[in-house]
Design an enzyme around this catalytic site. Sequence first.
Site, PDB file in Angstrom:
ATOM      1  N   CYS A  97      -4.069  11.144  15.640  1.00 18.54           N
ATOM      2  CA  CYS A  97      -4.303   9.705  15.470  1.00 18.54           C
ATOM      3  C   CYS A  97      -3.343   8.907  16.341  1.00 18.54           C
ATOM      4  CB  CYS A  97      -4.116   9.327  14.008  1.00 18.54           C
ATOM      5  SG  CYS A  97      -4.205   7.560  13.736  1.00 18.54           S
ATOM      6  N   CYS A 145     -10.006   6.271  10.544  1.00 17.71           N
ATOM      7  CA  CYS A 145      -8.776   6.911  10.100  1.00 17.71           C
ATOM      8  C   CYS A 145      -9.089   8.388   9.896  1.00 17.71           C
ATOM      9  CB  CYS A 145      -8.327   6.263   8.795  1.00 17.71           C
ATOM     10  SG  CYS A 145      -7.141   7.220   7.858  1.00 17.71           S
ATOM     11  N   TYR A 191      -0.086  10.464 -20.467  1.00 21.44           N
ATOM     12  CA  TYR A 191      -0.296   9.805 -19.163  1.00 21.44           C
ATOM     13  C   TYR A 191      -1.654  10.292 -18.624  1.00 21.44           C
ATOM     14  CZ  TYR A 191       4.840   9.552 -19.567  1.00 21.44           C
ATOM     15  OH  TYR A 191       6.128   9.374 -20.008  1.00 21.44           O
ATOM     16  N   ASP A 197       1.629  14.025 -17.255  1.00 22.94           N
ATOM     17  CA  ASP A 197       1.352  13.753 -15.837  1.00 22.94           C
ATOM     18  C   ASP A 197       1.833  12.335 -15.527  1.00 22.94           C
ATOM     19  OD1 ASP A 197       0.344  13.601 -13.264  1.00 22.94           O
ATOM     20  OD2 ASP A 197      -1.772  13.663 -13.848  1.00 22.94           O
ATOM     21  N   CYS A 215       4.438  13.895  -9.669  1.00 27.95           N
ATOM     22  CA  CYS A 215       4.229  13.433  -8.291  1.00 27.95           C
ATOM     23  C   CYS A 215       5.561  13.087  -7.643  1.00 27.95           C
ATOM     24  CB  CYS A 215       3.253  12.267  -8.249  1.00 27.95           C
ATOM     25  SG  CYS A 215       3.700  10.920  -9.325  1.00 27.95           S
TER      26      CYS A 215
END
Length: 479
Positions: free
Chosen positions: A73, A165, A337, A406, A433
Amino acid sequence: MNYSKNQILEVEITDMSETGEGIGKVDGYTLFVKDAIIGDTVRAGLTKVKKNYSFARVVEIIKPSKDRVNPPCESHRQCGGCQIMAMSYEAQLSFKENKVKSDLVRIGDFDKDYIDSITENIIGMENPYRYRNKAQYPIGLSKDGEIIAGFYAKRTHSIVETKDCFLGVSENKQILDAVISYMKKCGVMPYDEASGKGTVRHVLIRKGFSTGEIMVCLVINEDSLNRADVLVELLENVPGIKSICININKKNTNVILGDRCETLFGEDTITDYIGDIKFKIGPMSFFQVNPAQTRKLYEKAMEYAMSNVDLNGLGYEGDNTAIQDNILSGKNVWDLYCGIGTISLFLSKKAKRVTGVEIVEQAIENAKENAMINGVTNAEFYSGAAEDLAPVLLKNGNIPDVIVVDPPRKGCDKKLLDTILSVKPERVVYVSCDPATLARDLKLLCESEYELKKVCPVDQFPHSTHCETVCLVSKKYPV
Ligand code: SAH
């Protein structure tokens, strides 16, 4: 040594920050160098000098890293969405795996050899491009007054033109061309933030990867769209188009979507599946953006919730056969969550009862609908903060055998971790995460009665620095 702005220093990059800058040291002084990757030796120009560290940019790459590649890109430096695209995918994966391990050792205080022995290989993508099922392109005018679609250059609101993209689906370009040609034909102008005038703010495109269904939603600054028939006619022919709609956002805000949608063509929603669980997705629905990797992530969470770990291998000398593969059957599971309930619905197939808790009320509404669409009757959902609702569930006699969490990047609330420890579930599956908060929370969970048994990093966002991890924590044996 005093450093000053624009000064040039030679530095070898040895690490990478959360935001993708290369990190290197010159006589103990730390530089964060934009667009440099681990293994590069660069001449770096200081851009912002602080007492103990400085930000810098690459003036010259003296010796490129062996992992450096030519990113496909052209806009990757300006865009900032793919911070580590200049690294080979293999190197990206090992960078992420190492980050998870080193955070567990550094922040979580776990033994390095032990972490090495229980961490599975990171799960990456075979083809790490075009994995996003959702794109939101801002529409604006170029300097020459042409209508353009693209992305906001890093930390600005000026649009850089790109219709394709590499993370998005290949249909995006054709759709944006059709929208722009409609706007030109019908004299519809892009929205202008400064004056508040004009119509089209964003084009939101979503695709169901397993169904091929596509939704196009124009976010507009009006109550209705002029000559919508022309737009529909131009878009109708794009293969897969299932829904064309508008979203009305007349506020002067950075928030992309307004509260109201109207369907111009086709259905109000598109359908997609994660594994064999079906989801109906509207313009405003929350849905994981990389469904292929989400499936792998949640399947791993399922595996950890269900299957036998090699307890004998981990020091348990008793009879291991009693703990069978389908350890979930007859069990009560909490999914904290839970978002739109993806993990809960996966778990509901095996467990006796599942309780999902999520702070966003709309997501809980979605979770309930998703349970209904999938004919799931043993899952219940509540909206509220996990740390506040967990004690209420307990008071009502809902005692979990297995807890899945989570949480967002900031990790779990301490109060929740204390509640988990007091409930003493058989196992906790932690989906994270952010490796740093994961390590912090695991340290607390594993202080006495619990043990970290398995770790598996999963790459959900190739070319970015983000990394997901699934961990299994269970009671120490013998119990
Ligand atoms: N497993 C979910 C995604 C989880 S993302 C899915 O499949 O959809 C993390 C979620 O935690 C977000 O949906 C966020 O809204 C929610 N959240 C944030 N803080 C929370 C809290 N204190 N209690 C419960 N949920 C929370």
